[in-house]
Enzyme design. Structure first.
Site, short mmCIF file in Angstrom:
data_model
loop_
_atom_site.label_atom_id
_atom_site.label_comp_id
_atom_site.label_asym_id
_atom_site.label_seq_id
_atom_site.Cartn_x
_atom_site.Cartn_y
_atom_site.Cartn_z
N ASP A 1 18.69 72.58 67.88
CA ASP A 1 17.86 71.41 68.22
C ASP A 1 18.70 70.15 68.29
OD1 ASP A 1 15.52 72.82 68.46
OD2 ASP A 1 14.72 72.26 66.49
N GLU B 1 18.88 76.51 73.78
CA GLU B 1 19.48 77.85 73.85
C GLU B 1 21.00 77.75 73.98
OE1 GLU B 1 17.84 80.54 73.27
OE2 GLU B 1 15.96 79.44 73.12
#
Length: 418
Positions: A362, A278
């Site tokens: 990611d 996030e």
């Protein structure tokens, strides 16, 4: 029959058939791969869990068919069927002011369309979600949420609608530029108040109390240069067993929110990896980029609306006689009703852009936490949320903002080896 009527019918037919075809492909593909867990997940996900995810995915997708057909029927009745003409004439008997007439016309139209969706939403919640063990809502909570959403929509939307209609009436040919500034201001206002005023209307948010986890998260935030107004746990389990985490707001209102279901399922290192993902969105300014793109697209759409509202074929082609047009509200209403029909085939572009952001987030998580921990966390979330590991590639390309599980995990494994 008007040329634009034929164009609209063709676009509606193409969009509807494409939606049904994609859904059928998705169901068929998931069923075909139901009998075997993909090799890369075989050591972590059981066959029974894999089959539950397949059945849940197929049930949700099948439940979408009535919604597709209902939307088509409503759209045709409201436009070519003369529904808007009738509704406009009805309100004209009560309201003479163009702006107020337009507001009531738009609000009542969307109320009718939203009301038609209630039985389908109820079925999805209390039949499908209930059947697969996800639903925690009661009928009373369902309808209470519905009332809250409706009231909130009116409180926030009505002033914006009044402002836009007034600008359309008073600001001449450049109204669309002034309306765009109003739209930007409204969105920034909602983003600012959402964490502290809107979200708490539906869920309870409590400060994260786990001292060890809190310290670990704060160290990660400090490492990533991220400052938030607090770490909060949301009682997502009141409504569903699905889990998630997100950060919301901007400036001094930024806060990190964890679903209680996610904290109960993941270990501290996995939670840290999810948060690092996030924070990757924050570091790459994905939210800001999406807001900027959204604002740019809204400017283009408002300019297009400014052109269309002066064209009689636009109204008449959608079943509204020019004489029945009481104000610019009819143009605004028609535009937002039919625009999704003409933009549906652009969905893959949005999905590609969103997936690019997910890969970047990611990669950031792999650099600042652990790729393996994020993989383990994702697999648990796929399992807990009964997310299929074998989506149809074309269906996924159209609708999914995140990469398919196999592609995402392979990408993370490469990041971990780099």
């Amino acid at each position: 029959m008007q040329t634009f009527t034929l164009v609209f019918i063709f676009a509606l037919l193409l969009t509807t058939l494409t939606q049904i075809w994609l859904a059928a492909r998705h169901i068929g593909h998931v069923r075909t791969h139901r009998g075997k867990v993909p090799e890369e997940f075989a050591s972590q996900i059981s066959l029974s869990d894999h089959q539950k995810a397949a059945d849940y995915t197929c049930a949700k997708t099948r439940a979408g068919y009535p919604g597709i057909l209902l939307h088509v029927a409503l759209l045709l009745v409201i436009t070519l069927g003369g529904g808007l003409n009738a509704l406009s004439e009805f309100w004209a008997g009560w309201l003479s002011d163009h702006v107020l007439h337009g507001m009531v016309l738009i609000i009542s139209t969307f109320f009718i369309m939203s009301a038609a969706d209630i039985p389908l939403n109820y079925y999805r919640t209390f039949v499908i979600e209930e059947q697969y063990g996800f639903n925690k809502m009661t009928p009373a909570m369902f309808f209470t949420d519905l009332i809250k959403q409706s009231v909130l929509g009116l409180l926030l939307g009505a002033p914006l609608l009044f402002c836009v209609l007034w600008l359309m009436e008073k600001m001449g040919e450049s109204w669309w530029l002034y309306a765009w500034f109003a739209w930007i201001a409204f969105n920034l206002f909602v983003l600012a108040i959402f964490p502290t005023w809107i979200a708490p209307l539906f869920n309870k948010f409590t400060p994260l109390e786990d001292a060890t986890l809190k310290t670990r998260i704060e160290q990660l935030m400090s490492k990533c240069g991220f400052k938030a107004s607090g770490l909060f746990v949301m009682d997502g389990s009141r409504r569903s067993n699905h889990g998630n985490a997100y950060f919301t707001g901007f400036g001094k209102t930024k806060r990190i929110v964890f679903f209680d279901t996610l904290l109960a399922r993941l270990n501290p290192s996995e939670i840290e990896a999810v948060l690092a993902h996030e924070l990757g969105h924050f570091k790459h300014r994905h939210v800001i980029k999406r807001i900027v793109i959204s604002f740019a697209m809204s400017l283009a759409f408002l300019w297009l609306l400014g052109f269309l509202m002066g064209q009689s074929w636009f109204y008449e082609g959608l079943g509204v006689t020019v004489a029945a047009v009481p104000s610019t509200a009819m143009a605004l209403l028609l535009f937002f009703l039919v625009m999704p029909v003409f933009t549906f085939l652009l969905h893959p572009i949005s999905s590609i852009y969103s997936r690019k952001h997910e890969f970047e987030a990611d990669a950031y998580a792999a650099q600042n936490a652990s790729a393996d921990d994020l993989i383990h966390a994702l697999v648990k979330l796929y399992q807990d949320n009964a997310a299929t590991l074998t989506p149809d590639p074309l269906h996924s390309a159209f609708y999914d903002s995140h990469p398919p599980a196999a592609i995402r995990v392979a990408h993370l494994q490469n990041q971990g080896q780099a």
